[in-house]
Design a protein around this motif. Structure first.
Motif, PDB file in Angstrom:
ATOM      1  N   PHE A 230       0.832  -1.209   0.000  1.00  0.00           N
ATOM      2  CA  PHE A 230       0.000   0.000   0.000  1.00  0.00           C
ATOM      3  C   PHE A 230       0.867   1.261   0.000  1.00  0.00           C
ATOM      4  O   PHE A 230       0.655   2.169  -0.809  1.00  0.00           O
ATOM      5  CB  PHE A 230      -0.931  -0.018   1.223  1.00  0.00           C
ATOM      6  N   ASP A 231       1.859   1.310   0.889  1.00  0.00           N
ATOM      7  CA  ASP A 231       2.735   2.487   0.969  1.00  0.00           C
ATOM      8  C   ASP A 231       3.491   2.709  -0.338  1.00  0.00           C
ATOM      9  O   ASP A 231       3.572   3.836  -0.833  1.00  0.00           O
ATOM     10  CB  ASP A 231       3.735   2.342   2.121  1.00  0.00           C
ATOM     11  N   THR A 232       4.027   1.630  -0.899  1.00  0.00           N
ATOM     12  CA  THR A 232       4.770   1.735  -2.146  1.00  0.00           C
ATOM     13  C   THR A 232       3.870   2.230  -3.274  1.00  0.00           C
ATOM     14  O   THR A 232       4.243   3.128  -4.045  1.00  0.00           O
ATOM     15  CB  THR A 232       5.397   0.374  -2.524  1.00  0.00           C
ATOM     16  N   ALA A 233       2.677   1.652  -3.384  1.00  0.00           N
ATOM     17  CA  ALA A 233       1.744   2.053  -4.444  1.00  0.00           C
ATOM     18  C   ALA A 233       1.323   3.511  -4.281  1.00  0.00           C
ATOM     19  O   ALA A 233       1.273   4.254  -5.270  1.00  0.00           O
ATOM     20  CB  ALA A 233       0.521   1.145  -4.447  1.00  0.00           C
ATOM     21  N   CYS A 234       1.032   3.918  -3.069  1.00  0.00           N
ATOM     22  CA  CYS A 234       0.623   5.311  -2.841  1.00  0.00           C
ATOM     23  C   CYS A 234       1.735   6.279  -3.244  1.00  0.00           C
ATOM     24  O   CYS A 234       1.468   7.302  -3.876  1.00  0.00           O
ATOM     25  CB  CYS A 234       0.227   5.516  -1.381  1.00  0.00           C
ATOM     26  N   ASN A 235       2.972   5.942  -2.887  1.00  0.00           N
ATOM     27  CA  ASN A 235       4.100   6.814  -3.244  1.00  0.00           C
ATOM     28  C   ASN A 235       4.364   6.786  -4.748  1.00  0.00           C
ATOM     29  O   ASN A 235       4.544   7.831  -5.367  1.00  0.00           O
ATOM     30  CB  ASN A 235       5.368   6.393  -2.490  1.00  0.00           C
ATOM     31  N   GLN A 236       4.386   5.605  -5.318  1.00  0.00           N
ATOM     32  CA  GLN A 236       4.729   5.450  -6.728  1.00  0.00           C
ATOM     33  C   GLN A 236       3.691   6.066  -7.661  1.00  0.00           C
ATOM     34  O   GLN A 236       4.042   6.648  -8.685  1.00  0.00           O
ATOM     35  CB  GLN A 236       4.906   3.972  -7.047  1.00  0.00           C
ATOM     36  N   TYR A 237       2.429   5.942  -7.303  1.00  0.00           N
ATOM     37  CA  TYR A 237       1.359   6.399  -8.190  1.00  0.00           C
ATOM     38  C   TYR A 237       0.663   7.661  -7.679  1.00  0.00           C
ATOM     39  O   TYR A 237      -0.388   8.033  -8.169  1.00  0.00           O
ATOM     40  CB  TYR A 237       0.345   5.272  -8.407  1.00  0.00           C
ATOM     41  N   GLN A 238       1.257   8.298  -6.692  1.00  0.00           N
ATOM     42  CA  GLN A 238       0.747   9.551  -6.126  1.00  0.00           C
ATOM     43  C   GLN A 238      -0.723   9.443  -5.726  1.00  0.00           C
ATOM     44  O   GLN A 238      -1.568  10.227  -6.140  1.00  0.00           O
ATOM     45  CB  GLN A 238       0.980  10.705  -7.096  1.00  0.00           C
ATOM     46  N   ILE A 239      -0.999   8.439  -4.907  1.00  0.00           N
ATOM     47  CA  ILE A 239      -2.343   8.228  -4.369  1.00  0.00           C
ATOM     48  C   ILE A 239      -2.314   8.672  -2.913  1.00  0.00           C
ATOM     49  O   ILE A 239      -1.515   8.178  -2.127  1.00  0.00           O
ATOM     50  CB  ILE A 239      -2.749   6.739  -4.448  1.00  0.00           C
ATOM     51  N   GLY A 240      -3.182   9.598  -2.556  1.00  0.00           N
ATOM     52  CA  GLY A 240      -3.277  10.024  -1.163  1.00  0.00           C
ATOM     53  C   GLY A 240      -3.896   8.916  -0.319  1.00  0.00           C
ATOM     54  O   GLY A 240      -4.921   8.350  -0.695  1.00  0.00           O
ATOM     55  N   LYS A 241      -3.261   8.613   0.782  1.00  0.00           N
ATOM     56  CA  LYS A 241      -3.733   7.504   1.614  1.00  0.00           C
ATOM     57  C   LYS A 241      -5.130   7.741   2.184  1.00  0.00           C
ATOM     58  O   LYS A 241      -5.866   6.794   2.415  1.00  0.00           O
ATOM     59  CB  LYS A 241      -2.736   7.232   2.744  1.00  0.00           C
ATOM     60  N   ASP A 242      -5.483   8.984   2.434  1.00  0.00           N
ATOM     61  CA  ASP A 242      -6.792   9.305   3.020  1.00  0.00           C
ATOM     62  C   ASP A 242      -7.811   9.754   1.985  1.00  0.00           C
ATOM     63  O   ASP A 242      -8.832  10.338   2.327  1.00  0.00           O
ATOM     64  CB  ASP A 242      -6.626  10.386   4.095  1.00  0.00           C
ATOM     65  N   THR A 243      -7.537   9.486   0.729  1.00  0.00           N
ATOM     66  CA  THR A 243      -8.462   9.864  -0.340  1.00  0.00           C
ATOM     67  C   THR A 243      -9.350   8.675  -0.686  1.00  0.00           C
ATOM     68  O   THR A 243      -9.050   7.539  -0.303  1.00  0.00           O
ATOM     69  CB  THR A 243      -7.685  10.284  -1.603  1.00  0.00           C
ATOM     70  N   PRO A 244     -10.423   8.908  -1.426  1.00  0.00           N
ATOM     71  CA  PRO A 244     -11.249   7.773  -1.871  1.00  0.00           C
ATOM     72  C   PRO A 244     -10.441   6.720  -2.649  1.00  0.00           C
ATOM     73  O   PRO A 244     -10.656   5.529  -2.481  1.00  0.00           O
ATOM     74  CB  PRO A 244     -12.318   8.432  -2.751  1.00  0.00           C
ATOM     75  N   ASP A 245      -9.496   7.170  -3.492  1.00  0.00           N
ATOM     76  CA  ASP A 245      -8.671   6.205  -4.229  1.00  0.00           C
ATOM     77  C   ASP A 245      -7.795   5.396  -3.284  1.00  0.00           C
ATOM     78  O   ASP A 245      -7.613   4.187  -3.466  1.00  0.00           O
ATOM     79  CB  ASP A 245      -7.785   6.914  -5.261  1.00  0.00           C
ATOM     80  N   GLY A 246      -7.239   6.047  -2.276  1.00  0.00           N
ATOM     81  CA  GLY A 246      -6.410   5.342  -1.296  1.00  0.00           C
ATOM     82  C   GLY A 246      -7.219   4.344  -0.497  1.00  0.00           C
ATOM     83  O   GLY A 246      -6.779   3.208  -0.254  1.00  0.00           O
ATOM     84  N   GLU A 247      -8.407   4.750  -0.110  1.00  0.00           N
ATOM     85  CA  GLU A 247      -9.282   3.847   0.653  1.00  0.00           C
ATOM     86  C   GLU A 247      -9.714   2.665  -0.205  1.00  0.00           C
ATOM     87  O   GLU A 247      -9.738   1.524   0.264  1.00  0.00           O
ATOM     88  CB  GLU A 247     -10.494   4.619   1.181  1.00  0.00           C
ATOM     89  N   ALA A 248     -10.031   2.921  -1.474  1.00  0.00           N
ATOM     90  CA  ALA A 248     -10.425   1.838  -2.377  1.00  0.00           C
ATOM     91  C   ALA A 248      -9.269   0.864  -2.575  1.00  0.00           C
ATOM     92  O   ALA A 248      -9.463  -0.356  -2.559  1.00  0.00           O
ATOM     93  CB  ALA A 248     -10.884   2.408  -3.714  1.00  0.00           C
ATOM     94  N   LEU A 249      -8.065   1.398  -2.744  1.00  0.00           N
ATOM     95  CA  LEU A 249      -6.887   0.546  -2.901  1.00  0.00           C
ATOM     96  C   LEU A 249      -6.692  -0.335  -1.674  1.00  0.00           C
ATOM     97  O   LEU A 249      -6.460  -1.541  -1.797  1.00  0.00           O
ATOM     98  CB  LEU A 249      -5.641   1.393  -3.148  1.00  0.00           C
ATOM     99  N   ALA A 250      -6.824   0.240  -0.493  1.00  0.00           N
ATOM    100  CA  ALA A 250      -6.660  -0.531   0.743  1.00  0.00           C
ATOM    101  C   ALA A 250      -7.688  -1.655   0.829  1.00  0.00           C
ATOM    102  O   ALA A 250      -7.342  -2.802   1.151  1.00  0.00           O
ATOM    103  CB  ALA A 250      -6.777   0.396   1.954  1.00  0.00           C
ATOM    104  N   VAL A 251      -8.926  -1.361   0.527  1.00  0.00           N
ATOM    105  CA  VAL A 251      -9.988  -2.372   0.586  1.00  0.00           C
ATOM    106  C   VAL A 251      -9.727  -3.490  -0.419  1.00  0.00           C
ATOM    107  O   VAL A 251      -9.855  -4.675  -0.097  1.00  0.00           O
ATOM    108  CB  VAL A 251     -11.377  -1.720   0.339  1.00  0.00           C
ATOM    109  N   ILE A 252      -9.340  -3.124  -1.628  1.00  0.00           N
ATOM    110  CA  ILE A 252      -9.072  -4.124  -2.661  1.00  0.00           C
ATOM    111  C   ILE A 252      -7.900  -5.012  -2.257  1.00  0.00           C
ATOM    112  O   ILE A 252      -7.951  -6.237  -2.421  1.00  0.00           O
ATOM    113  CB  ILE A 252      -8.822  -3.439  -4.020  1.00  0.00           C
ATOM    114  N   LEU A 253      -6.845  -4.420  -1.716  1.00  0.00           N
ATOM    115  CA  LEU A 253      -5.688  -5.211  -1.301  1.00  0.00           C
ATOM    116  C   LEU A 253      -6.053  -6.177  -0.167  1.00  0.00           C
ATOM    117  O   LEU A 253      -5.692  -7.350  -0.207  1.00  0.00           O
ATOM    118  CB  LEU A 253      -4.532  -4.297  -0.877  1.00  0.00           C
ATOM    119  N   VAL A 254      -6.769  -5.686   0.829  1.00  0.00           N
ATOM    120  CA  VAL A 254      -7.158  -6.547   1.954  1.00  0.00           C
ATOM    121  C   VAL A 254      -8.062  -7.675   1.470  1.00  0.00           C
ATOM    122  O   VAL A 254      -7.849  -8.844   1.804  1.00  0.00           O
ATOM    123  CB  VAL A 254      -7.849  -5.734   3.077  1.00  0.00           C
TER     124      VAL A 254
END
Length: 70
Positions: free
Chosen positions: A22-46
């Motif tokens: 998650f941390d790597t993807a957020c940094n690499q693809y400029q996804i804010g961790k507290d944004t809807p995209d960040g939350e969606a990414l976290a849910v999909i990964l889990v």
């Protein structure tokens, strides 16, 4: 009755793996961790990990696919 998909609990090692991906993807693809995209990414990964996708490369590839589709 509809059967529910099997979801395995997330252990400490898996949680660490999820955090790394998650941390790597957020940094690499400029996804804010507290944004809807960040939350969606976290849910999909889990969810993916709980369904059996437990290799770092596979999870990272999934994160990349999601980042490019947003």
């Amino acid at each position: 009755m509809r059967s529910q998909p099997v979801r395995r609990p997330v252990g400490p090692d898996q949680l660490s793996l999820l955090q790394q991906v998650f941390d790597t993807a957020c940094n690499q693809y400029q996804i804010g961790k507290d944004t809807p995209d960040g939350e969606a990414l976290a849910v999909i990964l889990v969810n993916s990990l709980q369904k059996g996708m437990d290799e770092k490369e596979a999870l990272a590839s999934l994160a990349e696919t999601m980042a490019h589709s947003r």
